[in-house]
Write a protein that holds these residues in place. Structure first.
Motif, mmCIF file in Angstrom:
data_model
loop_
_atom_site.group_PDB
_atom_site.id
_atom_site.type_symbol
_atom_site.label_atom_id
_atom_site.label_comp_id
_atom_site.label_asym_id
_atom_site.label_seq_id
_atom_site.Cartn_x
_atom_site.Cartn_y
_atom_site.Cartn_z
ATOM 1 N N UNK A 141 -2.941 0.161 1.974
ATOM 2 C CA UNK A 141 -2.961 1.515 2.507
ATOM 3 C C UNK A 141 -1.930 1.788 3.566
ATOM 4 N N UNK A 142 -1.034 0.831 3.821
ATOM 5 C CA UNK A 142 -0.039 1.009 4.866
ATOM 6 C C UNK A 142 1.325 1.351 4.289
ATOM 7 N N UNK A 143 2.083 2.123 5.061
ATOM 8 C CA UNK A 143 3.471 2.438 4.740
ATOM 9 C C UNK A 143 4.335 1.736 5.772
ATOM 10 N N UNK A 144 5.199 0.855 5.319
ATOM 11 C CA UNK A 144 6.010 0.011 6.188
ATOM 12 C C UNK A 144 7.475 0.257 5.879
ATOM 13 N N UNK A 173 -3.329 6.776 1.612
ATOM 14 C CA UNK A 173 -2.087 7.039 0.893
ATOM 15 C C UNK A 173 -2.095 8.410 0.231
ATOM 16 N N UNK A 174 -3.247 8.882 -0.215
ATOM 17 C CA UNK A 174 -3.292 10.229 -0.786
ATOM 18 C C UNK A 174 -3.094 11.291 0.289
ATOM 19 N N UNK A 175 -3.273 10.899 1.567
ATOM 20 C CA UNK A 175 -3.034 11.838 2.665
ATOM 21 C C UNK A 175 -1.558 11.929 3.037
ATOM 22 N N UNK A 176 -0.746 11.008 2.516
ATOM 23 C CA UNK A 176 0.694 11.067 2.764
ATOM 24 C C UNK A 176 1.280 12.199 1.927
ATOM 25 N N UNK A 177 2.169 12.973 2.513
ATOM 26 C CA UNK A 177 2.732 14.108 1.797
ATOM 27 C C UNK A 177 3.598 13.648 0.632
ATOM 28 N N UNK A 178 3.675 14.435 -0.430
ATOM 29 C CA UNK A 178 4.548 14.084 -1.568
ATOM 30 C C UNK A 178 5.980 13.859 -1.104
ATOM 31 N N UNK A 211 0.553 7.983 -7.980
ATOM 32 C CA UNK A 211 1.986 8.103 -8.248
ATOM 33 C C UNK A 211 2.373 9.578 -8.393
ATOM 34 N N UNK A 212 1.557 10.317 -9.130
ATOM 35 C CA UNK A 212 1.860 11.735 -9.332
ATOM 36 C C UNK A 212 1.807 12.507 -8.017
ATOM 37 N N UNK A 213 0.956 12.062 -7.078
ATOM 38 C CA UNK A 213 0.879 12.722 -5.775
ATOM 39 C C UNK A 213 2.033 12.321 -4.861
ATOM 40 N N UNK A 214 2.256 11.009 -4.721
ATOM 41 C CA UNK A 214 3.267 10.532 -3.769
ATOM 42 C C UNK A 214 4.694 10.814 -4.232
ATOM 43 N N UNK A 215 4.920 10.750 -5.544
ATOM 44 C CA UNK A 215 6.242 10.958 -6.128
ATOM 45 C C UNK A 215 7.311 10.038 -5.520
ATOM 46 N N UNK A 216 7.018 8.744 -5.415
ATOM 47 C CA UNK A 216 8.064 7.834 -4.935
ATOM 48 C C UNK A 216 9.155 7.716 -5.987
ATOM 49 N N UNK A 234 6.973 11.627 -13.887
ATOM 50 C CA UNK A 234 7.635 12.661 -13.107
ATOM 51 C C UNK A 234 8.947 12.134 -12.560
ATOM 52 N N UNK A 235 9.132 12.208 -11.243
ATOM 53 C CA UNK A 235 10.369 11.730 -10.628
ATOM 54 C C UNK A 235 10.332 10.229 -10.347
ATOM 55 N N UNK A 236 9.204 9.561 -10.658
ATOM 56 C CA UNK A 236 9.032 8.136 -10.366
ATOM 57 C C UNK A 236 9.408 7.281 -11.564
ATOM 58 N N UNK A 237 10.173 6.220 -11.320
ATOM 59 C CA UNK A 237 10.430 5.203 -12.331
ATOM 60 C C UNK A 237 9.586 3.984 -11.983
ATOM 61 N N UNK A 238 8.846 3.484 -12.958
ATOM 62 C CA UNK A 238 7.871 2.416 -12.726
ATOM 63 C C UNK A 238 8.235 1.172 -13.530
ATOM 64 N N UNK A 239 8.063 0.012 -12.894
ATOM 65 C CA UNK A 239 8.308 -1.283 -13.530
ATOM 66 C C UNK A 239 7.141 -2.221 -13.219
ATOM 67 N N UNK A 240 6.779 -3.041 -14.188
ATOM 68 C CA UNK A 240 5.850 -4.143 -13.961
ATOM 69 C C UNK A 240 6.599 -5.452 -14.184
ATOM 70 N N UNK A 241 6.267 -6.462 -13.391
ATOM 71 C CA UNK A 241 6.954 -7.749 -13.433
ATOM 72 C C UNK A 241 6.128 -8.795 -14.174
ATOM 73 N N UNK A 242 6.811 -9.754 -14.754
ATOM 74 C CA UNK A 242 6.145 -10.876 -15.414
ATOM 75 C C UNK A 242 5.559 -11.837 -14.382
ATOM 76 N N UNK A 243 4.694 -12.716 -14.838
ATOM 77 C CA UNK A 243 4.204 -13.807 -13.996
ATOM 78 C C UNK A 243 5.363 -14.736 -13.661
ATOM 79 N N UNK A 244 5.434 -15.175 -12.405
ATOM 80 C CA UNK A 244 6.577 -15.967 -11.957
ATOM 81 C C UNK A 244 6.716 -17.263 -12.744
ATOM 82 N N UNK A 245 5.629 -18.003 -12.883
ATOM 83 C CA UNK A 245 5.647 -19.271 -13.624
ATOM 84 C C UNK A 245 4.541 -19.196 -14.676
ATOM 85 N N UNK A 246 4.908 -19.056 -15.913
ATOM 86 C CA UNK A 246 3.908 -18.970 -16.977
ATOM 87 C C UNK A 246 3.147 -20.283 -17.104
#
Length: 304
Positions: A141-144, A173-178, A211-216, A234-246
């Motif tokens: 829940x933190x923005x750093x 996080x939903x309270x953070x402005x878009x 994601x749709x709210x924050x629009x990072x 929307x304006x967000x591009x999303x990626x998921x990563x593989x497991x580091x060591x299968x």
């Protein structure tokens, strides 16, 4: 590769993102060091997307971590990090002389009570979890600000009846402005990102709404152990990563899949904040980061 422009006037930075580690903390450090060396770049930040495998002892493992650990000795590297031998500490210190310490968010395979106690004792949103300061946990829940970017962190997963995203963290996080954050780092992924072996839709509806709210501009996640992206929300591009060591072996594949315990292509992503370019790292040298007992100091000795 997906590209966009971040806010003008910010200094160009490079941020590495690391997939699920499940205790293989030396592999993660070694891969980050080699990424910097082999590409001839400087990493300004390293962020891990959860399931670091942060447990204070093997007795606190959940059942799946305990089962996985029986055949994967490197999973115990996290415990060795908590009470390092001189040789183990030397390798970690050499790595930290080259790269920043790693920020990570909670996955579903961590000791959440233990992590919460570290934050409570320190009275801080970001706390080191090991005596060498190699890994630092960011409370949900933190923005750093990280390498000039406003990065929001939200861990855990949304699985009805088993685990849910932290309600108060989600509300903050939903309270953070878009547009109020540049990057969103989560463990789970948004709903509809993929399907499991039974054809069930994977991902979290709550994360899709967030994601749709924050629009990072960028969203990075893990959990599903395979690369997935780019996807557009929307304006967000999303990626998921593989497991580091299968795993060496799995329940679904008859032949060993990773007997040498090598780092997996697509388990690391690299962001250039100047161009906005994000890429999966699939370089051949990833295979040099390997083994049940990785010699991190020896690996670093091969760098320039």
């Amino acid at each position: 590769m997906s590209e966009w422009l971040f806010a003008k006037g910010r200094q160009a930075m490079k941020i590495a993102f690391v997939g699920d580690v499940h205790g293989c903390v030396l592999h993660a450090l070694g891969a980050a060091v080699l990424l910097q060396d082999r590409r001839g770049i400087r990493l300004d930040a390293v962020i891990q997307v959860g399931d670091l495998g942060a447990y204070p002892s093997a007795e606190r493992f959940d059942e799946s971590s305990r089962r996985f650990g029986r055949d994967h000795p490197a999973q115990g590297d996290f415990f060795r990090l908590l009470d390092p031998s001189p040789s183990f500490a030397e390798g970690v210190r050499l790595a930290l002389g080259k790269i920043p310490s790693v920020l990570f968010v909670s996955g579903n395979h961590e000791d959440h009570d233990w992590l919460a106690s570290l934050h409570e004792a320190a009275g801080a949103e970001v706390v080191p979890v090991d005596p060498l300061g190699a890994y630092r946990h960011v409370a949900c829940g933190n923005v750093v600000e990280v390498a000039g970017q406003r990065v929001a962190f939200l861990g855990l997963i949304e699985v009805p009846g088993k685990m849910d995203l932290d309600e108060s963290a989600y509300a903050r996080l939903t309270a953070v402005e878009p547009g109020g954050v540049d990057i969103l780092v989560t463990h789970d992924g948004p709903y509809g990102m993929s399907r499991d072996r039974r054809g069930n839709v994977q991902g979290s509806p709550k994360l899709t709404r967030l994601i749709e709210h924050l629009r990072p501009r960028l969203h990075v996640s893990g959990h599903y152990h395979h690369p997935n992206g780019p996807r557009r929300y929307g304006r967000t591009t999303s990626y998921a990563l593989a497991q580091l060591v299968r795993p060496k072996i799995t329940r679904w594949e008859p032949e060993p899949v990773n007997p040498g315990q090598r780092v997996t292509a697509g388990s690391i992503g690299l962001l250039d904040t100047e161009t906005g370019g994000f890429e999966y790292i699939e370089d051949e040298w990833l295979a040099d980061v390997k083994g049940d007992a990785l010699d991190l100091a020896g690996l670093i000795a091969t760098t320039r």
